[in-house]
Every structure is written in C-alpha cells, then in structure tokens.
Design an enzyme around this catalytic site. Structure first.
Site, PDB file in Angstrom:
ATOM      1  N   TYR A 159      43.633  49.893  54.392  1.00 46.71           N
ATOM      2  CA  TYR A 159      42.617  50.944  54.227  1.00 46.71           C
ATOM      3  C   TYR A 159      42.467  51.772  55.489  1.00 46.71           C
ATOM      4  O   TYR A 159      42.241  52.970  55.431  1.00 46.71           O
ATOM      5  CB  TYR A 159      41.284  50.337  53.796  1.00 46.71           C
ATOM      6  CG  TYR A 159      41.275  49.993  52.333  1.00 46.71           C
ATOM      7  CD1 TYR A 159      41.472  50.996  51.386  1.00 46.71           C
ATOM      8  CD2 TYR A 159      41.122  48.691  51.884  1.00 46.71           C
ATOM      9  CE1 TYR A 159      41.510  50.709  50.038  1.00 46.71           C
ATOM     10  CE2 TYR A 159      41.156  48.385  50.541  1.00 46.71           C
ATOM     11  CZ  TYR A 159      41.339  49.399  49.615  1.00 46.71           C
ATOM     12  OH  TYR A 159      41.375  49.103  48.296  1.00 46.71           O
ATOM     13  N   GLU A 191      51.236  21.923  42.305  1.00 45.04           N
ATOM     14  CA  GLU A 191      51.231  23.352  42.001  1.00 45.04           C
ATOM     15  C   GLU A 191      49.910  23.785  41.367  1.00 45.04           C
ATOM     16  O   GLU A 191      49.349  24.802  41.740  1.00 45.04           O
ATOM     17  CB  GLU A 191      52.390  23.681  41.042  1.00 45.04           C
ATOM     18  CG  GLU A 191      52.414  25.146  40.629  1.00 45.04           C
ATOM     19  CD  GLU A 191      53.567  25.490  39.687  1.00 45.04           C
ATOM     20  OE1 GLU A 191      54.417  24.620  39.442  1.00 45.04           O
ATOM     21  OE2 GLU A 191      53.597  26.629  39.206  1.00 45.04           O
ATOM     22  N   ASP A 221      55.461  22.302  38.142  1.00 44.33           N
ATOM     23  CA  ASP A 221      55.909  22.392  36.750  1.00 44.33           C
ATOM     24  C   ASP A 221      57.428  22.267  36.723  1.00 44.33           C
ATOM     25  O   ASP A 221      58.084  22.399  37.760  1.00 44.33           O
ATOM     26  CB  ASP A 221      55.525  23.756  36.157  1.00 44.33           C
ATOM     27  CG  ASP A 221      54.033  23.866  35.887  1.00 44.33           C
ATOM     28  OD1 ASP A 221      53.378  22.805  35.823  1.00 44.33           O
ATOM     29  OD2 ASP A 221      53.536  25.009  35.746  1.00 44.33           O
TER      30      ASP A 221
END
Lengths: 362, 419
Positions: free
Chosen positions: A99, A195, A247
């Site tokens: 910004y 995870e 996973d």
C-alpha cells in the site's frame, strides 16, 4: 545473531546493491543485476547442509527495456524503504509495503505478488532473510502443542511458556520471528506436523501427545516460513524425529517437500527453513490401498502434478518414485481425515502407532 | 431512408473499385461526395469474339441463326483463335461439310458441332485488352482515400483463362489505422469493379481467404483472419462465374481460386514484413522510453539512498541511442523542455508543444504561439549542434503533447517524463 548485528548486516547488504548501481551509472553503464533462475530446473542438492539450494544458473536483468528498468526502479524504491525502516527501527508487513508503494508513482506495485517476489529477490541478492529488512509476512504462524518449554522475547517482555500447561486448547501460536524464541527443555519423543486443523484437533482431543510424548504441530496447509523455521530449530536444537502427516494427494507431497527439502521459491533460505531430517509419515498411496480408505478419483490436474513431481529433483528417490507410480496406477487420492470412516479413534489407536513403529520412531 | 447505411457502403466500395470516377449523391437532403484519385480516363476494354471452349449451346444457336456464312468462315470469323486449320478439324470431327450454311443446321448437328469445338485444342483467348483491371496503384490510392490505414499493398495477377473465359484477379491487403482492432477482417469483394454486398459466406473469395494460413503472416485467424485487416479481391472476367442469377457470390472455379490464393499469399508476405518492422520499431521505442524516463528516476533514487550527488545519466542515453531525444517535465510549477542531440550531425528543428500553458515568461520565447479551445500551440525554431543540449523553461502545469519535426521519425525519441 543479535538484532543489532542483523540490522547492520542488512543495511550493509542493501546499500551495496544501491552502490553497485550508482557506480555502474557513474561509469556510463546501464545498471543491471543478476539473480539465480528460480525454477525447479535450477535447484541442486547441497551435500554439506543436506538441503536443496539454487544452482549456478543466473539471469541478468539490465535496465535496457522499459519492463526491466521499471523492475530495477521498484527494487531501488524497496531498498530506500527498507533503509528508512532500519534507520527508524520500525517494521511493516508486506501488505503494508504494497500500500505504501501507491505513492511511488512509476515504481508502484501492480499486485501484492509482485512485491513479495521482489522482496524474495532482495533476500537472494543480499543473503539476508526478510526479517532483516523489518518486513513481516502477512501469514500467521501455525500452532504447536506438546511437552516442550520455550522462552519468547515478546514486546511485553520475556515469557517462558510450556506448550501444554501454559497454553489454551489450541496450543501455542508460533510468532512471525522464530529467532526470538529460546528452546528451554522438552520431554518429547517426536514431532508430528499435520496439514489439517481437523487432524491436529483430533490428536489433541484423543490425548495422543500425552500418551506418546508427542509434539503436535499444525502446518495450516502449505506452511508459512515461521512454521518451517520452527521445525528446523526444533530439529537442530533437540534432535528429535520430525514426521509430516498430510493428505494423500500430489499437492500435499509438496508440503512435505517444502518442509524437508525447502521450497523452490525460497531455496536461498533452505539452510534456515528446511528440515532435512523430516520424514514423510503419510498419507501414503500404499495406505489408501492397504487400509482401503474412502477415496476420490485423481483429476487431470492431479495426474499432471504427479508427473511433474516425477521430474522434480526433490522427489528423485526410490521411495517417492514407487509411491507416486503406485498412486498413478490406483488413480485415487484420500484425505488424512478419511480415517474417520473407521471410527474416531482409529487414527490414534491403530494407524499412527503402526506407522510410527514401522518408521522406527517409537 | 432505412437502407441508407448499406447504400452508402455500396457507394463507398464502388468508389474504391472505380477510383477514376467522382460521384456525388444527395440522400435525405444530405450530400455525399466520393472524390476521384486519378484524372486519367481508364482504357476501355475491347470486345473479343467468344472462345470455342467457353460457349454454351444457346449462344451457339443464336449466333448460327444470325449468320449467313458457311460453316468454316463462321468458325473463323465468329470465334477467337480459330484459324483455317482448326476450323477444318472441327468440321471433320463434327461430321459436317465446311461449306454448309450454318443458319440451316438443325439443332442435332449444332450439338455435334459444339461437342467438336470442345474437343479440338484451341490456344487460350487474348486477355490483355478485353478485361478492365483497376491496377495496383489505383487500388492502393482508392483504399487510402476511403480507409485510413497504416499499411496498404495491392497485387494484380497476370491474366489467365478458365473454360475459354479470360479473367484477372486483383487483391489488396490493408492493416491498422482506423480499422476496427478486433473481430473478423473486413472483406471487400468485387466482380468487374462492382462491389458484391451479399452472401459473403457463399462466395469462393471468402473461402479462399479462409484457406490461406494467415497465422504464418502473424495475423490471428479463426476461419477468417482477425484484427485490423482489410482484404480486397477483384475478379474481372468476360464471364464472371456467379453462383446464381442474383450475382451475389462467385462460384468456386479452381483456376480462379488458385490465382486468388497466390495473390493473397504474396501480399501476406509483404504484410508480415511490415508487421515485423513495426514490432522492431516498437521495441526500439520501448528501450528509448526506459532509458529516457526510468533510468533518470532510478539514478535519482539510488543517489538518494547512497547519499551521493545525483549521478548524470546522459552518457548512458547517448551511448544507448545515437538519436535526438526530446524530454518534457514539470517541477515546482515550471515546465522544462529539453532536446538532446546525441547524433553525429548538427540539426535544425521545430519543437511543437501543445498544452494549456501559454509559455508566457519563458526564458526563450516561442517563435509563434496559437490558441485553439484553450490549448496553446507553441513552436520554437531551434538549431541543436551535435552532442549538445537545447533547453527552455516556462512557468506552467505541463501535460499536453510534445513533438519535434525536421528529422526522420527513426532518429527521434519524445518522452513526457510526467506521464
């Protein structure tokens, strides 16, 4: 390295970049900078530190086209900004810098990605991690829960925290700057980095940490730098096994790869961020077969990602070749929470003990 | 008038196909004028006799009925490229006597004659005087007049023959300028200088255009070429093969199609050369911008960081580009225009500066200044010897546009540093 030392080093490094450009322009040359090529084709295994680092392929950026010149200009503005921060001893987030760049006219960033990438470039050139530039990542660190005691230098003073007794049910939040943590003592046998939050909570709820003296860590998907630095420091300081439990799909293997070997994007910091001793616990493609887990079919993208991993130097081991080829053969993927199909206790009572003893951790 | 738009389009295309003509139309109290681009009267095509290979039965029957000649003379005088020997061969093949009167021949025998005329080899008809091609130069000028484009090239193919009919194919390609930048290419089809307005999809011309691989000329394509492209195809013939009586579309005759494709390919190569040269210029301009606008800014920032005096980047500019570089920037309410002559030659230039500033109080007053709608055009006549700088400063807000004239485009770079 103390904060003052780091500040001095960063100041020196960024001024060196600016001075080099100044001298180039003074002698009538087009300013330029060379950077290692940041692709998977340019990472090499470093035997000494056991992590993957950038190779010697470099690309040269000269300010001879509008695009490259603007890139250099943006870098100069970032250097100017960092210099000011170091001088005034302030810090800001990457998003805040994005910004602030609104006021930089021609040098303003078009997107957040651009500023992130540029800061990474600066890290590589200067060999200083971005904490040295007083730039904080937006990402919040993940949580950790287990029998360890640490001492953190907070803005409100020095605090000693036991990550089971002194924290709430969700664990201790890893701060942005792990350098401020001192590792006091521990009673842990190993660390499991997970995870998903669901699995992290499951293990806490089932008391897995107390039963096995395990440290539980939530990676929150692709782990933030601070999370990886935390694992790196635990492994270095206490030398306890680190297991990664994700996973069973190609994207999750990359989470493991970034923990163990370093990410391609931050290969210049691999020595600080990677934990070469981390082992992959699961979910392995062979688990999908052996435990007959509920699964989904691999999508086209998944198959592509698996093939890409077969050419990724970080996955060039027999173990991974076997597992990835098996998965391609099965055509299936599963989530770690799929174990719930066998009951909520199955993962802590059966799967993890069996797998951990197979790995020789317990 | 509801069809006004289409009508004007028709007239506009007609003007492109007939650039020697000037016409004025009054429509709904409005006058439209289509100017000519050439004062020369075009050569009138000369009528030729039909060719034995290009004749149909009805026509033969009419010609025979109107003739009082003997068969051999009828063939020699009534058709092109038929001599004594050929006429005799035709008579023999048809099983007719050369001396028989043609107006008495029954239909059955005329049919035999027609068949014989097709079988005997006859040289191709003359093509040069019987056709009315527009010509490459006039096509270019006609298109330039009606469409403002960055590139126009035209090609008139050598004349040729299909089934005994002479024909010639002319094509042109235009690019850029005011053509719509997106969508299908604009296709202008002409048959004997008459624009074909309808049934574009059914026309052999359209099919030929779609069959050319435009991508190899750096033009994108989805069936038809896409982008700011204009394609003109003119088929001039003694007998244009239309698909139907409405004369909207040309039938697919292999000989004609081959000529159209060859002509388009030739022009495609020219267009590719133009496009790649333009891209190269763009690249050079991009480089110039970088050097002139970004590098000084980089120098300012870097000098500030290392806390050393501002490094002068003009040697880099001069080294990178041996050109005339004009720059304009605004600082503290003052506008500065600078012309650097990095070339090896002394140059005299006019500097044009158009903006809302009057340039009153300039340290070097302009040679003249004119006002229009609140915009002042200021012109300085300056001599800039090689390797020197000319500079003017006046109080103002900047903006507007800057240009230098008196040098080739390829030798100058103009940059507004405020943008």
């Amino acid at each position: 390295m103390s904060k003052e030392e780091l500040d001095a080093r960063s100041m020196k490094a960024i001024l060196a970049i600016a001075s080099a450009w100044y001298d180039q322009m003074k002698s009538g040359e087009i300013p330029s900078i060379s950077l290692p090529t940041r692709t998977k084709y340019n990472i090499e295994y470093d035997d000494a530190s056991e992590v993957w680092k950038y190779g010697d392929k470099e690309s040269l950026r000269t300010a001879a086209s509008a695009k490259s010149a603007t890139h250099l200009l943006k870098m100069a503005y970032v250097i100017g900004f960092v210099k000011q921060q170091l001088k005034e001893n302030r810090s800001s987030t990457l998003r805040e810098m994005y910004y602030i760049s609104e006021g930089w006219k021609r040098a303003k960033f078009a997107a957040q990605d651009e500023s992130n990438f540029l800061v990474e470039d600066l890290e590589i050139i200067s060999d200083v991690p971005r904490e040295g530039f007083h730039l904080r990542p937006e990402e919040d660190g993940a949580s950790i829960y287990g029998p360890i005691r640490i001492r953190e230098q907070t803005r409100r003073g020095l605090k000693t925290i036991h990550c089971q007794d002194d924290v709430g049910g969700a664990g201790y939040s890893i701060p942005n700057n792990v350098e401020n943590i001192e590792f006091v003592d521990h009673d842990a046998k190993f660390v499991i980095a997970m995870e998903t939050g669901g699995m992290y909570d499951r293990l806490i709820e089932n008391g897995f940490d107390e039963e096995y003296n395990a440290v539980l860590l939530h990676l929150k998907g692709q782990p933030a730098r601070s999370t990886r630095r935390m694992l790196n420091r635990i492994s270095q300081t206490w030398n306890i096994p680190i297991c990664v439990f994700t996973d069973g799909d190609p994207w999750s293997y990359r989470i493991y790869a970034s923990v163990a070997y370093g990410a391609i994007k931050s290969a210049h910091l691999s020595e600080l961020l990677a934990t070469p001793k981390a082992q992959f616990l699961g979910l392995q493609p062979s688990d999908i077969r052996d435990y007959n887990l509920p699964s989904d079919k691999l999508s086209e993208k998944d198959v592509e990602a698996l093939h890409a991993e077969l050419t990724d130097p970080r996955f060039a081991t027999d173990y991974w070749k076997r597992q990835i080829n098996l998965q391609l053969e099965l055509g299936l993927k599963s989530e770690q929470q799929a174990f719930a199909a066998r009951g909520l206790d199955f993962v802590t009572k059966k799967y993890l003990p069996a797998r951990l003893s197979e790995m020789g951790v317990i | 008038m509801s069809a006004k738009k289409k009508l004007l389009e028709y007239l506009r295309y007609t003007s492109v196909g007939n650039p020697h003509a000037r016409f004025r139309v009054e429509l709904d109290d409005e006058t439209f004028t289509f100017e000519r681009v050439s004062q020369e009267v075009i050569a009138c095509p000369v009528a030729i006799q039909p060719h034995p290979h290009g004749i149909e039965f009805g026509q033969l029957k009419r010609m025979a009925a109107a003739s009082d000649e003997k068969l051999a003379d009828f063939l020699i005088n009534g058709f092109s490229r038929v001599g004594k020997k050929t006429a005799q061969e035709m008579c023999d093949r048809a099983g007719l006597k050369a001396t028989v009167k043609v107006n008495g021949l029954p239909a059955e025998e005329l049919k035999n004659l027609l068949a014989a005329m097709q079988e005997i080899a006859v040289p191709a008809p003359p093509t040069t005087q019987c056709l009315s091609p527009i010509g490459e130069d006039l096509i270019r000028r006609g298109l330039d007049k009606e469409f403002q484009m960055d590139f126009v090239a035209a090609r008139t193919r050598p004349s040729s023959v299909y089934s005994g009919h002479p024909f010639v194919v002319e094509t042109a390609i235009g690019y850029g300028g005011r053509l719509p930048p997106e969508g299908n290419a604009l296709i202008l089809r002409f048959a004997n200088r008459v624009p074909l307005m309808y049934q574009q999809g059914a026309c052999a011309i359209t099919e030929c255009i779609a069959n050319v691989n435009w991508k190899s000329y750096n033009i994108s394509q989805q069936g038809l070429p896409l982008g700011p492209v204009l394609i003109l195809v003119h088929v001039a013939s003694t007998n244009v093969p239309f698909t139907s009586e409405s004369k909207d579309a040309i039938a697919g005759i292999p000989e004609i199609e081959k000529e159209i494709v060859l002509a388009l390919q030739e022009l495609g190569r020219e267009l590719k050369t133009f496009l790649s040269r333009r891209d190269r210029n763009k690249l050079a301009e991009d480089r110039a911008r970088a050097v002139c606008a970004v590098i000084p800014e980089l120098a300012a920032k870097v000098s500030e960081i290392v806390e050393k005096p501002l490094v002068d980047t003009s040697p880099i500019e001069g080294r990178l580009m041996r050109k005339l570089i004009a720059k304009k920037w605004t600082k503290d309410g003052n506008v500065t225009i600078e012309v650097n002559n990095y070339t090896g030659a002394d140059t005299e230039l006019s500097v044009y500066d158009i903006s809302a500033d009057t340039a009153a109080g300039a340290n070097m007053p302009p040679a003249f200044s004119t006002e229009m709608d609140g915009q002042y055009t200021k012109v300085w006549k300056v001599a800039v010897p090689k390797q020197t700088v000319w500079r003017v400063t006046y109080p103002g807000k900047g903006g507007g546009m800057l240009d230098i004239r008196g040098t080739e485009d390829s030798k100058k770079v103009v940059v507004d540093l405020d943008v």
